[in-house]
Write an enzyme that holds these catalytic residues in place. Structure first.
Site, PDB file in Angstrom:
ATOM      1  N   TRP A  76       4.814   0.127  43.140  1.00 11.56           N
ATOM      2  CA  TRP A  76       5.887  -0.875  43.681  1.00 11.56           C
ATOM      3  C   TRP A  76       5.201  -1.765  44.516  1.00 11.56           C
ATOM      4  CZ3 TRP A  76       9.831  -2.843  42.035  1.00 11.56           C
ATOM      5  CH2 TRP A  76      10.692  -3.526  42.867  1.00 11.56           C
ATOM      6  N   GLU A 122      11.961  -4.030  38.528  1.00 13.83           N
ATOM      7  CA  GLU A 122      12.050  -2.707  38.161  1.00 13.83           C
ATOM      8  C   GLU A 122      10.979  -2.493  36.733  1.00 13.83           C
ATOM      9  OE1 GLU A 122      12.229  -0.295  40.152  1.00 13.83           O
ATOM     10  OE2 GLU A 122      13.303  -1.279  41.886  1.00 13.83           O
ATOM     11  N   TYR A 135      11.291  -4.773  52.555  1.00 14.19           N
ATOM     12  CA  TYR A 135      12.067  -4.404  51.369  1.00 14.19           C
ATOM     13  C   TYR A 135      12.992  -3.131  51.666  1.00 14.19           C
ATOM     14  CZ  TYR A 135      13.207  -2.835  46.641  1.00 14.19           C
ATOM     15  OH  TYR A 135      13.845  -2.198  45.445  1.00 14.19           O
TER      16      TYR A 135
END
Length: 188
Positions: free
Chosen positions: A48, A40, A18
């Site tokens: 995350w 998000e 990522y």
């Protein structure tokens, strides 16, 4: 050895991928921007890594983030999502994904794209913060606060200033790769 930002150096492979191939790279695709925005919103209160680990399941649950299809989801669909053990089952976050898709469709009807709404906040040019290795990155900025207000006015949910700034980082509106990171120059 690959030089990465501190937060990605020792992370799992999906986090490193990522970082290396998405985070901070300017994104203009409506579908991809909507996916990043949605991811998000899921992170609020979570790591995350948790979101990344469930990303594939979210893509499947939300029609690969095809905005039109997500916008048409109903309360019945939401109830089914709440039974899906592969995703984060938070009613308000899941409902926000549907509401945010509807907000994008509403923008389109006004001849405005999500891409335009987001990128006009930085005058359509990535802001390079020249982050140093030992620098603490702010969790929000005045630009993110202003963009958050615009998103909320446009009907978006779960897009407070911190989440909005995370989106700005993810979509390459700002480049917060550390200067020593080999991926720093890709977002500029």
């Amino acid at each position: 050895m690959i030089e990465r930002c501190r937060w990605a150096v020792n992370g799992p492979q999906n986090l490193q991928e990522y970082h290396d191939h998405e985070w901070g790279i300017p994104e203009h695709s409506e579908q991809k921007l909507f996916e990043l925005l949605s991811l998000e919103t899921y992170q609020a209160g979570l790591s995350w890594q948790t979101v990344l680990d469930k990303r594939a399941a979210f893509k499947a649950a939300f029609f690969n983030y095809e905005i039109g299809k997500v916008a048409e989801m109903t309360e019945i669909d939401l109830e089914k999502l709440l039974q899906n053990k592969q995703i984060i089952r938070h009613r308000l976050k899941l409902a926000a994904t549907i509401q945010n898709a509807q907000a994008v469709v509403k923008l389109w009807k006004q001849n405005v794209t999500l891409n335009q709404l987001l990128w006009e906040s930085v005058n359509f040019k990535t802001i390079d913060h020249q982050v140093q290795t030992d620098q603490v990155i702010d969790s929000t900025t005045s630009l993110a606060i202003d963009l958050s207000k615009k998103l909320k006015q446009a009907g978006f949910k779960f897009m407070g200033p911190v989440t909005t700034y995370s989106l700005m980082q993810a979509a390459g509106l700002v480049n917060d790769h550390e200067v020593k990171c080999q991926y720093h120059g890709e977002g500029v």
